[in-house]
Enzyme design. Structure first.
Site, short mmCIF file in Angstrom:
data_model
loop_
_atom_site.label_atom_id
_atom_site.label_comp_id
_atom_site.label_asym_id
_atom_site.label_seq_id
_atom_site.Cartn_x
_atom_site.Cartn_y
_atom_site.Cartn_z
N HIS A 194 25.66 14.29 -69.12
CA HIS A 194 24.95 15.27 -68.51
C HIS A 194 24.59 14.35 -66.87
CE1 HIS A 194 22.90 18.94 -67.27
NE2 HIS A 194 21.97 18.18 -67.02
N ALA A 212 21.58 15.30 -77.10
CA ALA A 212 21.33 14.20 -76.49
C ALA A 212 21.15 14.30 -74.82
CB ALA A 212 22.00 13.18 -76.63
N VAL A 228 21.55 12.27 -72.31
CA VAL A 228 22.58 11.94 -71.51
C VAL A 228 24.00 12.15 -71.93
CG1 VAL A 228 21.24 9.66 -71.36
CG2 VAL A 228 22.76 9.90 -73.25
N GLU A 229 24.12 13.33 -72.98
CA GLU A 229 25.29 13.86 -73.22
C GLU A 229 25.41 15.16 -72.95
OE1 GLU A 229 27.29 11.95 -76.81
OE2 GLU A 229 25.14 10.76 -77.27
N MET A 230 25.11 16.34 -73.67
CA MET A 230 25.40 17.49 -73.43
C MET A 230 24.04 18.23 -73.17
SD MET A 230 28.16 18.34 -76.45
CE MET A 230 29.08 19.85 -76.07
#
Lengths: 362, 362
Positions: free
Chosen positions: B110, B150, B152-154
């Site tokens: 993201h 997370a 920094v992920e989804m």
């Protein structure tokens, strides 16, 4: 929704090509459960304006699609190393799982930057007269070169792409198989684009209810969808949204009757004017192809309208200068839902690994 | 690479389980073109340490994989609406086209933010004793919940995921089919994770040359790969990299013999220590599973080493305290290349469209 009567069509279709004479109707035997004469007239009218998607891919560059090029093109369509970051592929914005588009207002690319326009679907794009909302690419092979290089999309360069592909023996072999006449020059940015075009030509969706109806199946559309089809032609939608893709054939100023708000038609994007520098092309855009439109919200080049019925109503006021009744907008929307087809089966390609000379992600 | 002699194995294999007695060798008839006794000994030794990947998916939660759950799980694996942006899927970082990983140092999620570690492959992950580099998830259903949330992920939430899935009738129906006992509660974050786990359990790659060799095909490995297999066991690699996945079973301090540089083992990531708060777990990581390792560069949790042979040499010095000769490192690398298998055929799922109540991308 009331069942359509034959006289309804006679009174309202308004297209001489399929006006039934009173005599013809008088000679017609009592209609069966499905109103055949009405269907015959409606179908005849529709076939004057639209056509069904063929069940096999069209020719590309005046040749049948080369299986070797299409297979290579599929690898490239899913190839993240065409992007500088190594995480963005053609399928990122033209996802084959979600109607061939990304279902967000405007696409997100390199650095999570937003592009300026909504991503058009790749499905059936081969049937469009030109590509992009402003038609700046004459065909899919020209189109394919754009996003690879755009800084807000894949942010690569032709040199980097060729270096990448040449560094991977399996790609070199696949290019040589797909482009045997090119010999040692088979790997090129042009050939990358030709291969992607060949794959994309196979991404057609021939079995929508509307296709089945055009091909003679009266039961393929509901009564409401038939009303919607009739209205779509009678009210004037099909003036711009015609052909196999119900659009994608020509450019029209957005807001010719009544300009929509700046959210939907922002001043900053003058559409085809940027391509032609012709005053009449200010705010002109390619009429959106409507195949599988129910799968590709949000709508318009700005991607600000999420509801298909609302988009239909906006088109009525902005392009036709009419306020569609609720019933009419609902019926037209029902018809547009009949443009949704099963997607072709696509197996994920297996991509070859990088080598020591493959450019690294940046 | 010279052909291996029988005496080479007798002299060097160093594992009593398959030491051939001089008598046994003396009784063996003249070897055929393929050195059967050496292969028999090597295979027997290997089967003490490794096992072939089964040709059908393993049980999950002590049950055979449910086709309905796996089919739903495949949809969810490719579902961008599990992410807040609507453009990131499980497949973004665990791409089934590129060895089940993303082939970049550490994953991008993201906002184009970088995660802290290299994405492990999803292929054969079902065989790992625990998930993530630090084993903080006991299994794939626990793992699946992490990246969805997370930042920094989804960057989504369980509530948002459930609201999204409940807003799409086709998903509600698919959850009810997959979880019939749950009735109206079929759509849940837990069941999302169970479905994804079921799909991922089908992502196994049973037909590598090494599997064929273990199963009796002497010609499946080259002579150099057989030397590499022998060295892999004899030098000690298989102490940590054992089992069906040649790794993924336990945790070991990275740099136990000689600490690699800060680029490869940065001070900031203390590995399993963050999970257990136990001093001995400082800089301990799960031994990387080595299946299809040639497809998943760059290597280690930090993703800073692109060359597999270099990674082998680093393991020799950091974990075994030996400088592998060029020939040995090359042979071991050749063996690791024999762990590359054809990927299972996966067709792209067709995902249902959003509705008026589906949360919009942010």
């Amino acid at each position: 929704m009331p069942r359509l009567s034959r006289s309804f069509f006679v009174q309202t279709l308004g297209l001489t090509a399929f006006m039934l004479s009173a005599t013809a109707i008088a000679q017609t035997p009592a209609p069966p459960a499905t109103a055949t004469p009405a269907d015959a007239a409606l179908r005849a009218a529709a076939l004057e304006v639209f056509s069904a998607i063929p069940t096999t891919p069209p020719t590309v560059r005046e040749q049948p699609v080369s299986p070797a090029m299409a297979e290579l093109g599929k690898m490239l369509f899913f190839e993240p190393r065409l992007s500088r970051s190594h995480i963005i592929t053609c399928n990122t914005c033209h996802s084959l799982s979600t109607g061939g588009s990304d279902n967000i207002p405007t696409s997100i690319g390199h650095g999570f930057m937003r592009g300026p326009r909504n991503a058009p679907t790749v499905y059936n794009a081969v049937f469009n007269a030109a590509q992009f909302w402003d038609g700046r690419a004459a065909n899919l092979r020209e189109q394919a070169k754009g996003p690879v290089q755009a800084s807000v999309e894949m942010n690569s360069t032709p040199e980097r792409v060729v270096q990448t592909l040449n560094s991977i023996p399996e790609y070199v072999a696949a290019f040589r198989t797909a482009f045997p006449a090119a010999g040692g020059n088979a790997v090129s940015f042009d050939n990358m684009a030709l291969a992607i075009e060949s794959f994309e030509a196979t991404l057609i969706t021939p079995n929508a209810p509307f296709d089945r109806y055009l091909n003679g199946d009266n039961a393929a559309l509901t009564a409401e969808q038939k009303t919607g089809l009739h209205l779509f032609m009678e009210r004037g939608c099909s003036t711009c949204h015609s052909g196999v893709n119900l659009g994608g054939q020509a450019y029209f100023p957005f807001g010719v009757a009544e300009r929509p708000g700046a959210r939907i038609l922002p001043d900053s994007d003058k559409g085809r004017f940027a391509v032609t520098q012709t005053e009449g092309d200010e705010f002109a855009f390619r009429a959106g192809p409507l195949r599988n439109i129910a799968l590709t919200a949000p709508y318009f080049h700005s991607g600000q309208v999420w509801d298909l019925r609302e988009a239909v109503a906006i088109m009525g006021s902005s392009q036709l200068g009419i306020q569609l009744s609720d019933a009419d907008a609902t019926a037209i929307t029902a018809f547009l839902n009949a443009l949704t087809a099963p997607m072709p089966t696509v197996t994920m390609p297996e991509l070859p690994p990088s080598t020591a000379t493959t450019p690294r992600p940046e």
